[in-house]
Design a protein around this motif. Structure first.
Motif, short mmCIF file in Angstrom:
data_model
loop_
_atom_site.label_atom_id
_atom_site.label_comp_id
_atom_site.label_asym_id
_atom_site.label_seq_id
_atom_site.Cartn_x
_atom_site.Cartn_y
_atom_site.Cartn_z
N TYR A 260 75.19 72.65 43.66
CA TYR A 260 76.22 71.68 43.32
C TYR A 260 76.83 72.09 41.98
O TYR A 260 76.09 72.35 41.02
CB TYR A 260 75.63 70.28 43.22
CG TYR A 260 75.32 69.63 44.55
CD1 TYR A 260 76.11 68.60 45.04
CD2 TYR A 260 74.25 70.08 45.32
CE1 TYR A 260 75.83 68.01 46.27
CE2 TYR A 260 73.96 69.49 46.55
CZ TYR A 260 74.75 68.46 47.01
OH TYR A 260 74.48 67.88 48.23
N THR A 262 79.97 71.30 39.00
CA THR A 262 81.00 70.38 38.51
C THR A 262 82.05 71.16 37.75
O THR A 262 81.77 72.21 37.15
CB THR A 262 80.39 69.30 37.59
OG1 THR A 262 79.86 69.91 36.41
CG2 THR A 262 79.31 68.53 38.31
N ILE A 279 83.61 68.00 42.01
CA ILE A 279 82.25 68.22 42.50
C ILE A 279 82.33 69.11 43.74
O ILE A 279 83.11 68.85 44.65
CB ILE A 279 81.54 66.90 42.87
CG1 ILE A 279 81.40 66.01 41.64
CG2 ILE A 279 80.16 67.18 43.47
CD1 ILE A 279 80.78 64.66 41.95
N LEU A 316 83.05 65.09 34.74
CA LEU A 316 81.67 65.08 35.22
C LEU A 316 80.95 66.32 34.70
O LEU A 316 81.02 67.39 35.29
CB LEU A 316 81.66 65.01 36.75
CG LEU A 316 82.45 63.82 37.33
CD1 LEU A 316 82.48 63.87 38.84
CD2 LEU A 316 81.87 62.50 36.84
N ASP A 318 77.69 66.92 34.29
CA ASP A 318 76.42 67.36 34.88
C ASP A 318 76.17 66.57 36.15
O ASP A 318 76.75 65.50 36.37
CB ASP A 318 75.27 67.19 33.90
CG ASP A 318 74.03 68.01 34.30
OD1 ASP A 318 74.15 68.86 35.21
OD2 ASP A 318 72.96 67.82 33.70
N ILE A 319 75.28 67.09 36.98
CA ILE A 319 75.00 66.48 38.27
C ILE A 319 73.55 66.74 38.64
O ILE A 319 72.97 67.75 38.24
CB ILE A 319 75.96 67.06 39.35
CG1 ILE A 319 75.86 66.27 40.66
CG2 ILE A 319 75.69 68.54 39.59
CD1 ILE A 319 76.98 66.60 41.63
N TYR A 327 73.65 62.31 45.48
CA TYR A 327 73.88 63.04 44.24
C TYR A 327 74.51 62.12 43.20
O TYR A 327 75.26 61.20 43.52
CB TYR A 327 74.73 64.30 44.46
CG TYR A 327 76.04 64.12 45.18
CD1 TYR A 327 77.24 63.95 44.48
CD2 TYR A 327 76.11 64.16 46.57
CE1 TYR A 327 78.45 63.82 45.14
CE2 TYR A 327 77.31 64.03 47.23
CZ TYR A 327 78.48 63.86 46.52
OH TYR A 327 79.67 63.73 47.18
N ALA A 329 76.33 62.00 39.28
CA ALA A 329 77.02 62.76 38.23
C ALA A 329 77.25 61.86 37.02
O ALA A 329 77.43 60.64 37.16
CB ALA A 329 78.35 63.30 38.75
#
Length: 510
Positions: A260, A262, A279, A316, A318-319, A327, A329
Motif C-alpha cells: 500500500y 500513499t 492511496i 495521507l 502514512d497507512i 486499511y 490512513a
C-alpha cells in the motif's frame, strides 16, 4: 391576577424549554460511547456526501511520552514507527537512534535504545527515517544520510546492507537516500528513496538490485502542459520543471505481500475524478489493484475547500493494514484518521489538530497492534494509542464474519451496528451482502435500496430475476403456448366450420 398569569405562563415556557434541552441532550448522547469515556468527533459520509456524526469507533487508551518511558533525551522529530507483535520500534530521527518499546500486560515499557550496531564499517546512524522488523526479529533500518538500508539480527549484529545500485538504470548523479522500507517474506527489500521517481527501488535478499516497482503517474496541470508545449520557447521549456512522475510519501506491506502506497503530490482537481489516487495497492508488477466500490474514492476528507481554519485536501502521510483487509490512513493536514474496508468504503473518520488528548500537531506515522491504532506525532514526540469501542468492535466483527463465510453472523452484527447508528450505510450494505450470499436476493434488494447502492442492487435484481424466471418458466411457457396455440385452434375451427357450411350449401343446391 394578570401578573400572576404572566408568571405562570413564563414558568410553563421555562419548563417546556428545559424539557426540550433534556430531550436534545438525550438525543445527542445516543452517539456517545456508553463505557464512561469521553466522546470525540467521529463522522462518516452518506450517499449524498453529507457529513453524518456517528458514535466513536475508537477512543484514546494511552499516550506514550518520552518522560513516561524513562528516556533521558526526549524524542526529536521522529519519522516513523513499526509494530511487530507486542513491540513498537520508533525511528527517533533527530537523535539518530531507534527506540524499542514493549507492551507487557497493560504497561508500555522501554526495552532498549538502538544507536550502535556491531560488525559494520559504520556503527552508528545518520538521520534514520524508517525501520522494519521481520518474523525472525531481524531489524532493517533506513539509515538515510549514511546512504544505506542496514540489516542486523535481534542482538544488533550486522548481517548485510543495501546500498546505492551500480546498475546503469540507476541515475548515478543522485545520492542514494532511502526513506521508507518494506520487506516481503522472501527477504526482498523495497525502498522508497528520496529523489527517485521511477517507483520503489527493489533489491533481492542477496542485495542485488533488480529494478523499480510501481512508478507513480506523471503529475501535471493541464493548463501548464498546454502552455509549455505550445506557447513557450525552447529556452523557457528548458528552464521549466519537467513533467516527471512524483515520489510516493509512504509504503506499507500487508500479510499477502501487497504494497500500500500513499501519495501527497497531486493536483486538487484530480481528486474529484480519482486521477490523483492518494492511496494505491500495488501488486508484484507494480499495478494499482485497490478496490473502489464506493461512490467516493478513498481520498480522506471530501470537503477540503470549506471555510474553516484549515484549507486543502487530506495529505495521507502514512497507512497501515489490519488483518481483515481494513486499511487506515492518517492525514497530516487536519490530524484525522480515516478507515476503509476492503471495498474502499469509508468506515469512519475521527481526530483533529491541536494539543489535547487524541489531537495531533504533526501526525507523521501510523501502525496497529491488533486492532489498536498507534499514531506518532512528530512535533510533540509522543505516541497516541487508540482502542476500539464497542461500536468499532462490532464493525470489525461484522466484516470478519463476512470474510469467514459466516453470513448469518455478519448480518446479526450489522443489525447491532444499526442499533448504535441508524444512519450507517455500510451496515445496510453489509446486511445486503450477507443476504446475497444466502441467495435471499429480494431481501437484499431492500437493504441495498436503503443504502442507495445501485451496483449491488443491480446485482441482486439480476439474480432475483433469474431465479424468478427459473421458478415460473413452466407456467410462462404454458401461457405463451396458449397465447400462440389457442388462436390457431380458433382459426382452424372457424375454417372447418366454414368448409362444412360451404359443403352443406352445395348439397342443398343439388
Amino acid at each position: 391576577m394578570t401578573g400572576g398569569g404572566k408568571t405562570v405562563k413564563m414558568m410553563h415556557r421555562l419548563m417546556a424549554l428545559l424539557t426540550i434541552i433534556i430531550m436534545m441532550a438525550g438525543f445527542s448522547s445516543a452517539y456517545a460511547a456508553d463505557d464512561g469515556y469521553a466522546s470525540s468527533y467521529t463522522y462518516n459520509y452518506d450517499y449524498w456526501g453529507d457529513i453524518r456524526e456517528s458514535p466513536d469507533a475508537y477512543r484514546v487508551e494511552n499516550v506514550l511520552y518520552s518522560s513516561g518511558l524513562g528516556l533521558e533525551t526526549a524524542m526529536k522529530k521522529p519519522q516513523s514507527l513499526y509494530v511487530r507483535n507486542n513491540d513498537i520500534y520508533v525511528c527517533d530521527t533527530g537523535n539518530n537512534r531507534i527506540i524499542q518499546i514493549r507492551l507487557t500486560g497493560s504497561e508500555y515499557k522501554l526495552v532498549r535504545i538502538i544507536d550502535t550496531i556491531q560488525g559494520a564499517d559504520i556503527a552508528t546512524f545518520n538521520t534514520p527515517s524508517d525501520v522494519f522488523v521481520d518474523a525472525e526479529e531481524n531489524i532493517y533500518i533506513a539509515d538515510t544520510n549514511n546512504g544505506r538500508v542496514v540489516m542486523v539480527d535481534k542482538d544488533l549484529n550486522f548481517i548485510k546492507e543495501f546500498v546505492k545500485p551500480t546498475d546503469s538504470t540507476y541515475d548515478q548523479s543522485l545520492s542514494f537516500l532511502p526513506n521508507k522500507i518494506v520487506v516481503d517474506v522472501s527477504g526482498r527489500v523495497f525502498i522508497l528513496a528520496t529523489n527517485v521517481n521511477k517507483g520503489l527501488v527493489k533489491f533481492e535478499a542477496d542485495t542485488t538490485f533488480t529494478g523499480y516497482v510501481g512508478a507513480n503517474k506523471v503529475s501535471y496541470n493541464l493548463a501548464e502542459y498546454i502552455w509549455k508545449m505550445w506557447f513557450s520557447t525552447k529556452e523557457q521549456r528548458a528552464q521549466q520543471e519537467s513533467f516527471v512522475p512524483t515520489e510516493y510519501c509512504n509504503i506499507y506491506m500487508d500479510e499477502d505481500s501487497f504494497i500500500y502506497a500513499t501519495n501527497i503530490v497531486f493536483s486538487e482537481y484530480d481528486l474529484l475524478y480519482d486521477v490523483a489516487q492518494p492511496i494505491r495497492r500495488l501488486n508484484g508488477i507494480g499495478n494499482d489493484i485497490l478496490i473502489k466500490n464506493d461512490r467516493y474514492p478513498p481520498i480522506g476528507e471530501l470537503y477540503w475547500q470549506s471555510e474553516d481554519d484549515v484549507h486543502g485536501p487530506s495529505k495521507l502521510v502514512d497507512i497501515t493494514v489490519l488483518e481483515n483487509d481494513i486499511y487506515v490512513a492518517v492525514d497530516r493536514t487536519r490530524g484525522r484518521i480515516f478507515g476503509y474496508d476492503s471495498q474502499g468504503i469509508m468506515l469512519w473518520a475521527f481526530g483533529t489538530s491541536g494539543n489535547s488528548e487524541g489531537a495531533f500537531n504533526s501526525a507523521i506515522a501510523i501502525d496497529h497492534m491488533g486492532k489498536d491504532l498507534l499514531v506518532l506525532d512528530q512535533q510533540e514526540g509522543n505516541i497516541t494509542i487508540f482502542t476500539p469501542t464497542e461500536y468499532g468492535n462490532l464493525i470489525y466483527a461484522a466484516s470478519e464474519d463476512y470474510l469467514k463465510g459466516d453470513y448469518d453472523g455478519s448480518a446479526e452484527k450489522w443489525e447491532e451496528v444499526l442499533k448504535h447508528n441508524a444512519n450507517y450505510n455500510l451496515a445496510f450494505i453489509g446486511i445486503g451482502r450477507s443476504l446475497m450470499r444466502q441467495e435471499k436476493y429480494k431481501e437484499a434488494m431492500d437493504y441495498f435500496e436503503m443504502a442507495h447502492d445501485r451496483d449491488n442492487y443491480g446485482r441482486a435484481f439480476r439474480q432475483y430475476r433469474k431465479i424468478w424466471v427459473e421458478e415460473n418458466i413452466g407456467w410462462m411457457i404454458a401461457v405463451i403456448a396458449a397465447l400462440l396455440i389457442i388462436p390457431l385452434i380458433i382459426r382452424m375451427v372457424k375454417k372447418t366450420r366454414m368448409e362444412v357450411e360451404v359443403y352443406e350449401r352445395g348439397q342443398i343446391a343439388k
